[in-house]
Design an enzyme around this catalytic site. Structure first.
Site, PDB file in Angstrom:
ATOM      1  N   GLY A   1      23.726  95.538 130.640  1.00 18.81           N
ATOM      2  CA  GLY A   1      23.777  94.550 129.504  1.00 18.81           C
ATOM      3  C   GLY A   1      23.072  95.017 128.213  1.00 18.81           C
ATOM      4  O   GLY A   1      22.857  96.167 127.955  1.00 18.81           O
TER       5      GLY A   1
ATOM      6  N   GLY B   1      22.283  98.119 135.249  1.00 20.83           N
ATOM      7  CA  GLY B   1      22.918  96.864 134.594  1.00 20.83           C
ATOM      8  C   GLY B   1      23.206  97.357 133.042  1.00 20.83           C
ATOM      9  O   GLY B   1      21.904  97.990 132.409  1.00 20.83           O
TER      10      GLY B   1
ATOM     11  N   GLY C   1      19.606  94.510 127.527  1.00 18.83           N
ATOM     12  CA  GLY C   1      18.581  95.054 128.053  1.00 18.83           C
ATOM     13  C   GLY C   1      18.583  96.498 128.425  1.00 18.83           C
ATOM     14  O   GLY C   1      17.934  97.536 127.800  1.00 18.83           O
TER      15      GLY C   1
ATOM     16  N   GLU D   1      29.833  75.128 122.084  1.00 18.97           N
ATOM     17  CA  GLU D   1      30.641  76.195 121.505  1.00 18.97           C
ATOM     18  C   GLU D   1      31.871  75.971 122.229  1.00 18.97           C
ATOM     19  O   GLU D   1      32.982  75.690 121.511  1.00 18.97           O
ATOM     20  CB  GLU D   1      30.216  77.765 121.569  1.00 18.97           C
TER      21      GLU D   1
ATOM     22  N   ALA E   1      20.150  87.469 124.092  1.00 20.16           N
ATOM     23  CA  ALA E   1      20.373  88.873 124.214  1.00 20.16           C
ATOM     24  C   ALA E   1      19.295  89.538 123.284  1.00 20.16           C
ATOM     25  O   ALA E   1      18.441  90.538 123.536  1.00 20.16           O
ATOM     26  CB  ALA E   1      21.429  89.178 123.290  1.00 20.16           C
TER      27      ALA E   1
END
Lengths: 422, 422
Positions: B13, B11, B15, B171, B316
């Site tokens: 992302g 992954g 992290g 949003e 995040a």
């Protein structure tokens, strides 16, 4: 003719937009129909396919261009036919849109010379989707090669074949070779991307046949410097997902791109008029359809001869000149003035780039090659880009690439992200 | 442990990248596996969905980030399982990649609470493809409304429903309303885009429940000013391609967006360890898997508790802190030093924007709302964007939108471009 005169324009490419632009202030209602919501700056499409530019840098919503022209209505719809007797165009929904005057500027697509079965394995480059498909395949080939342990399969993954050596084919081959040799090395651990082969196949005797032999030879030398194998006089006899057959020899190559032929959209068939071999409608000297004085055909879907008997080339400036000419014809009719003379094509020059540092330009008397030609090419393309923001965005992207060597649009998207191999 | 210690990170992302970044210089070989070729800056994904940004402005090729780290190998591949007994991860190809230490940072996807049949009509927002799907549907709804002659069908086309009023839902609803009311008017001739309805549905008693009641109420007022209909305490009971059922009332709406729930990736199942209700792996205090000290789970796919018993939020900064913590644990083990203490989450603040001029920020003691909050939000997001070019490109895109009011990425792409109606 009066204020309620209704002009229908089919196609928001270079010809259609020039026409609508030039009719600003004319006493006419305009309906502009396109099956896409965006105008596409096709001369830079190969840069989207090769990760230099993002899709939104070379495409712009058509209706946004005419937001200040209330007499212009933009419709996102696909035309499937014309009914000249009832003066209307037919949409896929079956709905008829009536016109007083009609301009068909519906462009062309790529042609496989009777081998449509090659389309899935050797995509052409006409739409944004084509460009992202090619981008995805090129990037995935490197990714899969990094995972592949069989050397033969890895070599096939690292062999890229571009079929057709007109400007698009040359530009694609040049950038793919530069990616492999200059942009990607250092990012992979198991493969050396500099081992990648880029093969450019051309059936004719030389690349870029629209240019002089001198410029063509220069371009071939520059491509060779970038590591492109140029094979001229080489006819492709088969395309599969394993590779390409050139004459009798099979080249294992997992990524093929088709840049070899074009086929006009079916405007001639819709109108029931004569077409040339590439399907382009043969039109009158004022670009109207024979027997249909209220219907015009312009751009890549029209077959127009220059005075010396050569066909007008299928390039953006030719389409724009035709759009401008038909705008003059329509305006003269609306204002009851005498018709302008026949359409005359003025060739402004031919340009092609080889990679990110060299280009060739043929302005007729003046011929240029090398870095200066490349800068002129770049400035000309930025100048002609539609939309102020696109100009700045593309200029910025190019400057970034020029200074950093990093491409900005290296994204693999769409559902079939992964075609992983064992 | 020594130089040949092999760390596998699944992954790329927030992290996973933080972990790899923080292990620079550590005596470890790293293999980073992701099923996408790009890191995605998810906090701005809603801006791609709403035509503010291009895909390449918020996504960056992962292997490009580590081109200067020869000990890092990036693989584009999908992991389908873990074999803890043999210490290897399994790819879709069946190939096993052995590890000495494994970190699973595989994120989450959207969840339909047992109604997966809603997914095709109410897409969520987790990938670039999701974003372009939502963008296409929103833009096509306006296009189809322009062609539609039945008033009831037209109204359904001009009704946009966002389900879930967390930051993403707020949003999305805000920007869609601004597009309809400020960006698009003037471009259509048959419809008035200002008549469009944007409905934001929330099952809970108020929007943005992670914020204080005061900030939440402010956001609801700002949304109302933009023309968004906020419906709280309203449970969605059905989604179809004709609309959404809220309790017993059916709202005809052709465009639905799902922003209501998340489901962790199956890391817990792969490891055979306990998962919480959202499928997140319940981990030890050092973020290792219970009984598997060489395996760590971080980010949205890990269930971690704060000291006061609240779960660490799936945002995040939390994923980055976990990546940094596991990097410290691994480095300590490699260097034979004592392990750092348990993971402690430090909440830095919550941010959400409402349209293009207002935002709310909760830094704990300091709470901000309005234009100043919006500027802080913008600067923070540009600061955290990966890649120098992305920072400049996004800053430039936002400046352009701010000054001109024109969105730059209004492209309808992908094959099913046209779903024209009669």
């Amino acid at each position: 003719m009066h204020d309620n005169h209704h002009l229908v324009v089919v196609g928001g490419g270079f010809g259609g937009l020039q026409l609508v632009n030039d009719l600003r202030g004319a006493p006419v209602r305009i309906t502009l129909i396109d099956k896409r919501n965006h105008h596409l700056f096709q001369p830079l499409l190969y840069q989207v396919a090769t990760t230099l530019l993002a899709t939104s840098e070379i495409a712009w919503p058509i209706r946004n261009l005419y937001r200040d022209r209330p007499e212009v209505t933009t419709l996102l719809a696909e035309v499937v036919g014309v009914d000249p007797a009832n003066k209307s165009v037919i949409l896929t929904s079956g709905k008829a849109v009536p016109y007083d005057t009609l301009v068909l500027a519906t462009g062309a697509t790529h042609a496989y010379f009777g081998h449509d079965e090659w389309a899935p394995v050797a995509p052409g480059l006409k739409t944004l989707e084509d460009a992202t498909t090619i981008r995805r395949r090129v990037l995935l080939a490197f990714e899969q090669a990094e995972l592949e342990e069989d050397p033969a399969k890895r070599d096939a993954l690292l062999t890229f074949t571009v079929i057709g050596a007109g400007p698009t084919g040359v530009e694609l081959a040049g950038i793919i070779a530069e990616m492999a040799h200059r942009t990607l090395p250092g990012e992979f651990r198991r493969i050396d991307t500099r081992q990648a082969r880029v093969v450019l196949v051309e059936a004719g005797p030389r690349i870029l046949p629209a240019f002089t032999e001198d410029l063509s030879a220069y371009a071939a030398r520059e491509l060779a410097k970038l590591g492109v194998e140029v094979r001229t006089g080489a006819a492709v006899t088969d395309c599969t997902d394993a590779g390409v057959r050139i004459g009798d020899a099979f080249v294992p190559s997992r990524t093929l791109v088709w840049a070899a032929g074009v086929q006009a959209s079916p405007a001639a068939r819709w109108l029931g008029i004569e077409a040339d071999r590439a399907g382009r409608a043969v039109v009158e000297k004022d670009l109207s359809a024979p027997g249909l004085p209220d219907v015009f055909v312009i751009g890549d879907t029209a077959s127009v001869m220059q005075e010396e008997g050569k066909p007008v080339p299928g390039i953006a400036p030719a389409a724009k000149q035709q759009g401008a000419h038909v705008a003059r014809v329509i305006r003269a009719r609306l204002e009851g003035k005498p018709a302008p003379g026949p359409f005359r094509y003025r060739h402004q020059g031919s340009l092609a780039t080889i990679g990110k540092r060299a280009a060739i330009i043929d302005f007729g008397r003046i011929k240029l090659k090398g870095a200066l030609a490349w800068w002129i090419w770049g400035i000309a393309h930025i100048y002609f880009l539609i939309g102020t923001r696109s100009r700045f965005a593309v200029a910025w992207s190019w400057l970034w690439i020029y200074l950093s060597g990093q491409h900005s649009a290296r994204l693999i998207t769409q559902k079939e992200t992964l075609r992983e191999e064992g």
